[in-house]
Motif scaffolding. Sequence first.
Motif, short mmCIF file in Angstrom:
data_model
loop_
_atom_site.label_atom_id
_atom_site.label_comp_id
_atom_site.label_asym_id
_atom_site.label_seq_id
_atom_site.Cartn_x
_atom_site.Cartn_y
_atom_site.Cartn_z
N ASN A 132 33.87 46.85 31.51
CA ASN A 132 33.91 47.56 32.78
C ASN A 132 33.50 49.01 32.57
O ASN A 132 33.90 49.63 31.60
CB ASN A 132 35.31 47.51 33.39
N GLY A 133 32.67 49.50 33.48
CA GLY A 133 32.24 50.89 33.38
C GLY A 133 30.99 51.08 32.51
O GLY A 133 30.51 52.20 32.34
N ALA A 134 30.44 49.98 31.98
CA ALA A 134 29.29 50.07 31.09
C ALA A 134 28.02 50.55 31.81
O ALA A 134 27.11 51.07 31.18
CB ALA A 134 29.02 48.71 30.44
N GLY A 135 27.97 50.33 33.12
CA GLY A 135 26.77 50.70 33.87
C GLY A 135 26.01 49.50 34.42
O GLY A 135 24.91 49.66 34.97
N LYS A 136 26.60 48.31 34.32
CA LYS A 136 25.90 47.09 34.73
C LYS A 136 25.58 47.11 36.22
O LYS A 136 24.45 46.87 36.62
CB LYS A 136 26.74 45.84 34.40
N SER A 137 26.61 47.38 37.04
CA SER A 137 26.37 47.36 38.50
C SER A 137 25.37 48.42 38.90
O SER A 137 24.53 48.18 39.77
CB SER A 137 27.67 47.61 39.27
N SER A 138 25.47 49.58 38.28
CA SER A 138 24.52 50.65 38.61
C SER A 138 23.11 50.19 38.30
O SER A 138 22.19 50.38 39.11
CB SER A 138 24.86 51.92 37.82
N LEU A 139 22.94 49.57 37.14
CA LEU A 139 21.61 49.09 36.77
C LEU A 139 21.13 47.99 37.71
O LEU A 139 19.97 47.97 38.14
CB LEU A 139 21.62 48.59 35.32
P1 ADP Z 1 30.00 48.21 35.39
O1 ADP Z 1 29.31 47.47 36.46
O2 ADP Z 1 29.45 47.92 34.02
O3 ADP Z 1 31.50 48.07 35.45
P2 ADP Z 1 29.28 50.60 36.90
O4 ADP Z 1 27.80 50.61 37.00
O5 ADP Z 1 30.06 50.12 38.07
O6 ADP Z 1 29.70 49.77 35.59
O7 ADP Z 1 29.80 52.04 36.54
C1 ADP Z 1 29.24 52.80 35.48
C2 ADP Z 1 29.83 54.18 35.49
O8 ADP Z 1 29.42 54.86 36.66
C3 ADP Z 1 31.35 54.19 35.48
O9 ADP Z 1 31.77 55.25 34.65
C4 ADP Z 1 31.70 54.45 36.93
O10 ADP Z 1 32.93 55.13 37.03
C5 ADP Z 1 30.55 55.33 37.39
N1 ADP Z 1 30.29 55.19 38.82
C6 ADP Z 1 30.16 54.03 39.53
N2 ADP Z 1 29.92 54.29 40.82
C7 ADP Z 1 29.88 55.63 40.95
C8 ADP Z 1 29.65 56.53 42.04
N3 ADP Z 1 29.42 56.07 43.29
N4 ADP Z 1 29.67 57.86 41.78
C9 ADP Z 1 29.90 58.32 40.54
N5 ADP Z 1 30.11 57.54 39.46
C10 ADP Z 1 30.11 56.22 39.66
#
Ligand code: ADP
Length: 294
Positions: free
Chosen positions: A40-47
């Motif tokens: 969790n928090g790796a950046g998967k969803s963001s990517l």
């Molecule tokens: P995963 O899907 O691997 O759990 P995320 O892509 O959700 O990871 O999150 C990656 C990092 O970006 C985390 O540190 C999270 O806290 C941060 N993050 C996610 N959404 C936001 C946002 N809207 N604004 C700032 N930071 C964010």
Amino acid sequence: MSNCELRLEGVGFRYRNGHEAVRGVDLDLGPGIVGLLGPNGAGKSSLMRVLATLARPTSGRVSWCGSDTAREPDRLRAALGYLPQDFGVYEALSAREFLHFLAAVKGLPAKRVAARVDECLAAVGLSDAAERRLGDHSGGMRQRVGIAQALLNDPRLLIVDEPTVGLDPEERLRFRHLLTDLAGQRLIILSTHIVSDVEASATRLAVMAGGHLRFTGTPEHLIARAQGHAYDWTVAPERLAELRQQHHISRSLRSAGGVTLRVVAEAAPSADAVAVAPDLEDAYLWLLKAQGNA
Ligand code: ADP
């Protein structure tokens, strides 16, 4: 089209608050199931959001079939099916009504809609539950409705973000089989923090941690890296809590002699630990641990 692949070159994504969630990711992906693994928090969803063109990369470039997805997002969108992590449904609608609604939103030709909705319901094994209110569906059924909506446009690129969260073990298994059945000539990107979600189905893995891509290659390749670093070690149950603090343990199993721990380590944790062949879970822990991240 043989050049229809998803190419990421130095892709980075920074949130407005300055947080850099994705850093310098290079990846070339063709048909098959790619498991995007990471804690969790790796950046998967963001990517995934960047790949689905919901967010633009703040550095680097993503291309689909050779065209830049920031400049020409519609080329990728036409080929995309996306199941986001927070997929919501209208509880009062039936699965069929919901898919009809989304088919209209997605602009499917009206005369194709009824047949396509039936095909998608059948593809996810929901033909018999098509008239049931979504509010009465189980978590697994809802996720299958989510996949059905993502399939409406017969996508060549299917992105599913943490699809097994909240599913019970049986539903999880069924969902994994479904994705395998759907692979064919598509590129399916499945993100998860659970190794067993991808170990049977992924032809390729991409492991992320701390926004970086830490590994890309086949599951066998990842396992090969951990060769010589997995041990089974049977200890008295009272020692479990203490040993968990000191070692990287991928699982523990009660056994006749106490508790058998699977430890990943540079060298045997004890003279009575036995070297074993690592599996994917061990290899994943070894990868993250070896680089000081577990
Ligand atoms: P995963 O899907 O691997 O759990 P995320 O892509 O959700 O990871 O999150 C990656 C990092 O970006 C985390 O540190 C999270 O806290 C941060 N993050 C996610 N959404 C936001 C946002 N809207 N604004 C700032 N930071 C964010």
